[in-house]
Every structure is written in structure tokens, then in C-alpha cells.
Design a protein around this motif. Sequence first.
Motif, PDB file in Angstrom:
ATOM      1  N   UNK A 173       0.825  -1.209   0.000  1.00 28.05           N
ATOM      2  CA  UNK A 173       0.000   0.000   0.000  1.00 28.05           C
ATOM      3  C   UNK A 173       0.862   1.263   0.000  1.00 28.05           C
ATOM      4  N   UNK A 174       1.887   1.268   0.845  1.00 29.20           N
ATOM      5  CA  UNK A 174       2.756   2.447   0.938  1.00 29.20           C
ATOM      6  C   UNK A 174       3.486   2.686  -0.380  1.00 29.20           C
ATOM      7  N   UNK A 175       3.985   1.597  -0.986  1.00 31.10           N
ATOM      8  CA  UNK A 175       4.688   1.734  -2.266  1.00 31.10           C
ATOM      9  C   UNK A 175       3.737   2.250  -3.354  1.00 31.10           C
ATOM     10  N   UNK A 176       2.509   1.730  -3.356  1.00 36.46           N
ATOM     11  CA  UNK A 176       1.532   2.178  -4.341  1.00 36.46           C
ATOM     12  C   UNK A 176       1.180   3.647  -4.135  1.00 36.46           C
ATOM     13  N   UNK A 177       1.031   4.050  -2.865  1.00 34.41           N
ATOM     14  CA  UNK A 177       0.727   5.449  -2.569  1.00 34.41           C
ATOM     15  C   UNK A 177       1.847   6.361  -3.040  1.00 34.41           C
ATOM     16  N   UNK A 178       3.079   5.950  -2.838  1.00 35.96           N
ATOM     17  CA  UNK A 178       4.225   6.751  -3.278  1.00 35.96           C
ATOM     18  C   UNK A 178       4.223   6.906  -4.804  1.00 35.96           C
ATOM     19  N   UNK A 179       3.911   5.815  -5.501  1.00 35.81           N
ATOM     20  CA  UNK A 179       3.861   5.867  -6.968  1.00 35.81           C
ATOM     21  C   UNK A 179       2.730   6.790  -7.431  1.00 35.81           C
ATOM     22  N   UNK A 180       1.582   6.710  -6.746  1.00 40.25           N
ATOM     23  CA  UNK A 180       0.456   7.569  -7.110  1.00 40.25           C
ATOM     24  C   UNK A 180       0.788   9.043  -6.903  1.00 40.25           C
ATOM     25  N   UNK A 181       1.531   9.339  -5.840  1.00 35.22           N
ATOM     26  CA  UNK A 181       1.935  10.723  -5.612  1.00 35.22           C
ATOM     27  C   UNK A 181       2.834  11.226  -6.732  1.00 35.22           C
ATOM     28  N   UNK A 182       3.697  10.349  -7.227  1.00 37.70           N
ATOM     29  CA  UNK A 182       4.574  10.732  -8.324  1.00 37.70           C
ATOM     30  C   UNK A 182       3.810  10.920  -9.634  1.00 37.70           C
ATOM     31  N   UNK A 183       2.749  10.122  -9.815  1.00 37.98           N
ATOM     32  CA  UNK A 183       1.977  10.184 -11.064  1.00 37.98           C
ATOM     33  C   UNK A 183       0.765  11.094 -10.940  1.00 37.98           C
ATOM     34  N   UNK A 184       0.626  11.776  -9.811  1.00 40.18           N
ATOM     35  CA  UNK A 184      -0.587  12.564  -9.581  1.00 40.18           C
ATOM     36  C   UNK A 184      -0.737  13.702 -10.587  1.00 40.18           C
ATOM     37  N   UNK A 185       0.352  14.384 -10.886  1.00 37.67           N
ATOM     38  CA  UNK A 185       0.273  15.545 -11.777  1.00 37.67           C
ATOM     39  C   UNK A 185      -0.224  15.174 -13.165  1.00 37.67           C
ATOM     40  N   UNK A 186       0.338  14.144 -13.834  1.00 43.45           N
ATOM     41  CA  UNK A 186      -0.211  13.796 -15.156  1.00 43.45           C
ATOM     42  C   UNK A 186      -1.638  13.258 -15.093  1.00 43.45           C
ATOM     43  N   UNK A 187      -1.987  12.559 -13.996  1.00 45.17           N
ATOM     44  CA  UNK A 187      -3.352  12.052 -13.878  1.00 45.17           C
ATOM     45  C   UNK A 187      -4.335  13.209 -13.751  1.00 45.17           C
ATOM     46  N   UNK A 188      -3.986  14.211 -12.921  1.00 44.01           N
ATOM     47  CA  UNK A 188      -4.855  15.360 -12.744  1.00 44.01           C
ATOM     48  C   UNK A 188      -4.969  16.170 -14.035  1.00 44.01           C
ATOM     49  N   UNK A 189      -3.876  16.212 -14.797  1.00 47.56           N
ATOM     50  CA  UNK A 189      -3.905  16.936 -16.071  1.00 47.56           C
ATOM     51  C   UNK A 189      -4.872  16.267 -17.047  1.00 47.56           C
ATOM     52  N   UNK A 190      -4.907  14.933 -17.065  1.00 50.85           N
ATOM     53  CA  UNK A 190      -5.819  14.229 -17.952  1.00 50.85           C
ATOM     54  C   UNK A 190      -7.272  14.415 -17.531  1.00 50.85           C
TER      55      UNK A 190
END
Length: 303
Positions: free
Chosen positions: A258-275
Motif C-alpha cells: 500500500x505504501x509503495x503504491x501510494x508513493x507511486x500515485x503521488x509521483x503520477x498525480x500531476x499527469x493524472x490530474x492533467x488528464x
Amino acid sequence: MAKLWAIIKREYLERVRSKWFLIATFFGPIFFAAIIIVPAWIASKSKATSDVYNTTILDATGTGFGHRLAVNIAGDTTIPGRMPTVKAVAPNELTQAESLATRQVMRKEKTGYVVVDQQTLAGESARYAGMNATSIADMAQIKGAIRQTILASRLEKVGLDNEKMKEITFIPLDFSTERITERGRAGSGMASVLFGFAIGFLLYLSIVIYGQTIMSGVLEEKTTRVAEVVMSSVPTDTLLAGKVLGVGAVGLTQQILWIATTYILLKLREPIMAKLGAPTMNFSLPDISLAAGVLFLLFFLLG
């Protein structure tokens, strides 16, 4: 030691391969994605839309209140198409004017209409009807504009300049907090509070879930009369320690994923929000020391 390891291995592999572990591990990242992405997306959608400008103001006050309300709703009157339509009507003609405005909304010529009268001047009531009546942001903007117009009217009655009063009372203060530790700046204070709350909730939830898992495992063995066979070859302390460590290892595995997935989501948050078409918000995890991580693991295992 070999018996202890065999029990730990059996408890760990049996639960890691189970459907509930796979489902919980899969839905965990979805939950964290909802926490990280959905609030920002909702915030971007909670702003007032241009529908508030395509409205009709039925002014039955006879004081020009509707024109001042239209200016407050528009905000910037220099932008074309932002000024709502104002219709001055007599109180006895208000019902007919509302029927006409309702038909305009039904034909989609207008989004809605606002009714202001003497009760509005007294600060008692105002009415709105339209297709966007369920939009919280649109209704908040219209309500705020009505309150602002009522306040301006009252200030004029007592001889005060509304613009000067606005300059004195309007203070758009942006107050932010930041933690400072022995190693320097450690990020937003509010982010640290929310992160600590989330970790505490996760710890509590994990202890409750995996504590019940140990209990259910013991009950299962007793109901199937396996416990008598196991205890004849394994001491009770070894059996209980193996269960606690095996189930605890399952919990740690899930939390690490869960922690690793959360860290990855934080890194990918900007492009996801842009889409998604939503603005990105600056957010960073608080500074977490090694001692805090070790304490988290100890609290989980002891719990």
C-alpha cells in the motif's frame, strides 16, 4: 525453531494466497488513489460555472436592487456575456413574470432566474429556480452576491461608501504553517497532521483486522479438532508465536504494498490530474525519520 518457522510459513502462505488478501491489496491502492486524486478533482468541479451568468433577475423591489445584484454576480462587468438579464417588475406582476421566466428556462434560453422583492431588502428571503439549482457552487455564488448587495444597500442608507467599507473589511489572508525539525524544514504542518491521522487510522484498522484473523484461525482449528493434533507435537507458545508472526508478516506485506503504491500515485498525480482536467495541488509527504518507521512496525506487531 524449525517448527516455529513451519507454522509462520504456513500461516503466511495460506493467507497471502487467499482471495480476501488479493482483493484487499487490490482495493487498497484504489482507496489511496481516491484520497489523493478525488478531493482535488472535486475541488476543481466545485467552482461556480458560467451558468450563473445566464440568469434572469426579476426585481420587484423598485429600488434598482436587481442591477446592483447583476453586477455583483458578474464580478467583472468588462467580460462580454457575464452580466445577467435584469427585469424590473411590479409586485402584482411577479407571478406572470415567473411563469414567463420558467418557460425560458424550459426552452433552455436561460439557465434560471432569481426573484428579489421587499423581503430580500429586509434580508429575509430570496428565491432561485433553474436547471443548475443542484449546483452547490453556483448557488453559493448567487447567495453571496445577494448578501453583498443587501449589505451595500444598508451601507448607503446610513451614508457609508460601500467601496471603502469593502477595502477595509476584505482581507484575503493566506495563512500557512510549516514544521521545522532538527534537520530543517519538514513541509506543511497541516499535511503532517493529516498524514499522522491517516497512519494512526491505518495502524488501528490493521491491528483490528489481523487480530481477528488470528482469532478466527484459532477457532477454525478448534472447531475442526486440528488443535489437539497440532498441540501434541508443537508447544502452545510456539504455536501462538507462529500464528502472530505469520499473520503479522501478512499485514506488513500488505502495508508495504500500500505504501509503495501510494508513493507511486503521488509521483503520477500531476499527469493524472492533467488528464482529468483538474488543477494540480502541491503536496509532499512529511519528513519521516527511521525511528518513526521502526516505532510504527513495533506498534503493529505488539498490537
